[in-house]
Design a protein around this motif. Structure first.
Motif, PDB file in Angstrom:
ATOM      1  N   PRO A   5       0.798   5.637   8.431  1.00 37.67           N
ATOM      2  CA  PRO A   5       2.091   4.968   8.205  1.00 37.67           C
ATOM      3  C   PRO A   5       2.891   4.815   9.502  1.00 37.67           C
ATOM      4  O   PRO A   5       3.436   3.740   9.785  1.00 37.67           O
ATOM      5  N   THR A  21       4.782  12.130   5.009  1.00 43.81           N
ATOM      6  CA  THR A  21       4.630  12.196   3.549  1.00 43.81           C
ATOM      7  C   THR A  21       3.320  12.806   3.090  1.00 43.81           C
ATOM      8  O   THR A  21       3.103  12.968   1.888  1.00 43.81           O
ATOM      9  N   HIS A  72       0.788  -1.213   0.000  1.00 48.49           N
ATOM     10  CA  HIS A  72       0.000   0.000   0.000  1.00 48.49           C
ATOM     11  C   HIS A  72       0.824   1.268   0.000  1.00 48.49           C
ATOM     12  O   HIS A  72       1.834   1.380   0.671  1.00 48.49           O
ATOM     13  N   ARG A  73       0.379   2.235  -0.767  1.00 45.37           N
ATOM     14  CA  ARG A  73       1.052   3.523  -0.763  1.00 45.37           C
ATOM     15  C   ARG A  73       0.099   4.494  -0.081  1.00 45.37           C
ATOM     16  O   ARG A  73      -1.103   4.447  -0.280  1.00 45.37           O
ATOM     17  N   TRP A  74       0.669   5.346   0.737  1.00 47.82           N
ATOM     18  CA  TRP A  74      -0.178   6.279   1.487  1.00 47.82           C
ATOM     19  C   TRP A  74      -0.114   7.714   0.971  1.00 47.82           C
ATOM     20  O   TRP A  74      -0.930   8.537   1.316  1.00 47.82           O
ATOM     21  N   ASN A  75       0.892   7.998   0.161  1.00 49.55           N
ATOM     22  CA  ASN A  75       1.005   9.370  -0.330  1.00 49.55           C
ATOM     23  C   ASN A  75       0.183   9.578  -1.602  1.00 49.55           C
ATOM     24  O   ASN A  75       0.698   9.877  -2.662  1.00 49.55           O
ATOM     25  N   LEU A  76      -1.126   9.407  -1.464  1.00 49.90           N
ATOM     26  CA  LEU A  76      -2.025   9.587  -2.604  1.00 49.90           C
ATOM     27  C   LEU A  76      -2.402  11.062  -2.705  1.00 49.90           C
ATOM     28  O   LEU A  76      -2.148  11.839  -1.789  1.00 49.90           O
TER      29      LEU A  76
END
Length: 225
Positions: A91, A77, A6-10
């Motif tokens: 995160p 981020t 998963h990426r959180w910096n959307l």
DNA sequence: GCGACAG
DNA sequence: ATCTTGTCGC
């Protein structure tokens, strides 16, 4: 927990889409097991906000003795944007949880649960991710209307938004500003309110959250006087 | 367009 | 959230 996937910096639009999709999975009915441990979760910031510091304090129940803790520092981020707090703090919070060998039975998160524009405050997001009963404990209001509750500890009033009951405005001590309690996941509004009140022994914030707040905050490191 | 706005 | 000491009130 597929954290690495998963990426959180959307961007805001993508984050908003994620919230709307996850909101359907939030459970507002009680589905708790025996509660032997209650954890408080909170975040603080260092170095001009470039580093997010997440703290978890695990307390026994009943008794409220500290039986565990975790602290994690992660590069920040995502900016602070009202309504998207989880993308900024998750995160670091998840990094802290990964250092715990046992997940607490109940989570008390600093911030809102379903008392959110799209019903997905940070307590919901965290509860869903860890599949754990979670409660949102906000120090101020994000959304919703309410009548000022009475001045005594235990006094409360309903928090509503778009015709729905989204939580409780709860006084946890005599003559102090009320807290905004709302279901995060697997806990009803009534049960959430009761747990917060039961954990509110000497401070405005329930014991686990107060302790996590101190560990997360830089001031909590100052020497006692 | 204007005001509100978790931490 | 964070910068920050003492002070007023329950």
């Amino acid at each position: 927990m597929p954290r690495a996937l998963h990426r959180w910096n959307l961007d805001i639009a993508a984050a908003r889409a994620v919230q709307s999709r996850l909101a359907d999975r939030v459970e507002t009915q009680d589905r708790l097991g025996p509660v032997h441990t209650v954890a408080g979760v909170d975040c603080g910031f260092e170095h001009n906000g470039t580093v997010t510091r997440a703290a978890i304090i695990v307390k026994s129940w009943p008794g409220l003795e500290t039986v565990g803790s975790a602290l994690a520092r992660v590069p920040t981020t995502f900016p602070y944007v009202p309504g998207y707090l989880s993308f900024r703090e998750m995160p670091a919070i998840l990094a802290a949880f990964e250092t715990l060998d046992t997940l607490p039975d109940l989570l008390l998160c600093d911030g809102q649960g379903i008392a959110h524009p799209r019903r997905l405050g940070i307590a919901c997001h965290l509860g869903l991710w860890l599949d754990r009963p979670a409660i949102g404990v906000g120090k101020s209001r994000l959304v919703g209307e309410f009548d000022e509750p009475g001045p005594a500890k235990g006094d409360r009033s309903a928090l509503r938004h778009n015709g729905a009951n989204i939580g409780t405005v709860l006084r946890t001590r005599d003559n102090v500003r009320p807290l905004f309690v709302s279901p995060g996941h697997r806990v009803s509004t009534e049960t959430a309110t009761q747990w917060v009140l039961d954990c509110a022994t000497r401070y405005r914030l329930p014991e686990p959250v107060h302790a996590a707040d101190r560990l997360a905050s830089s001031r909590g490191h100052r020497k006692p006087g």
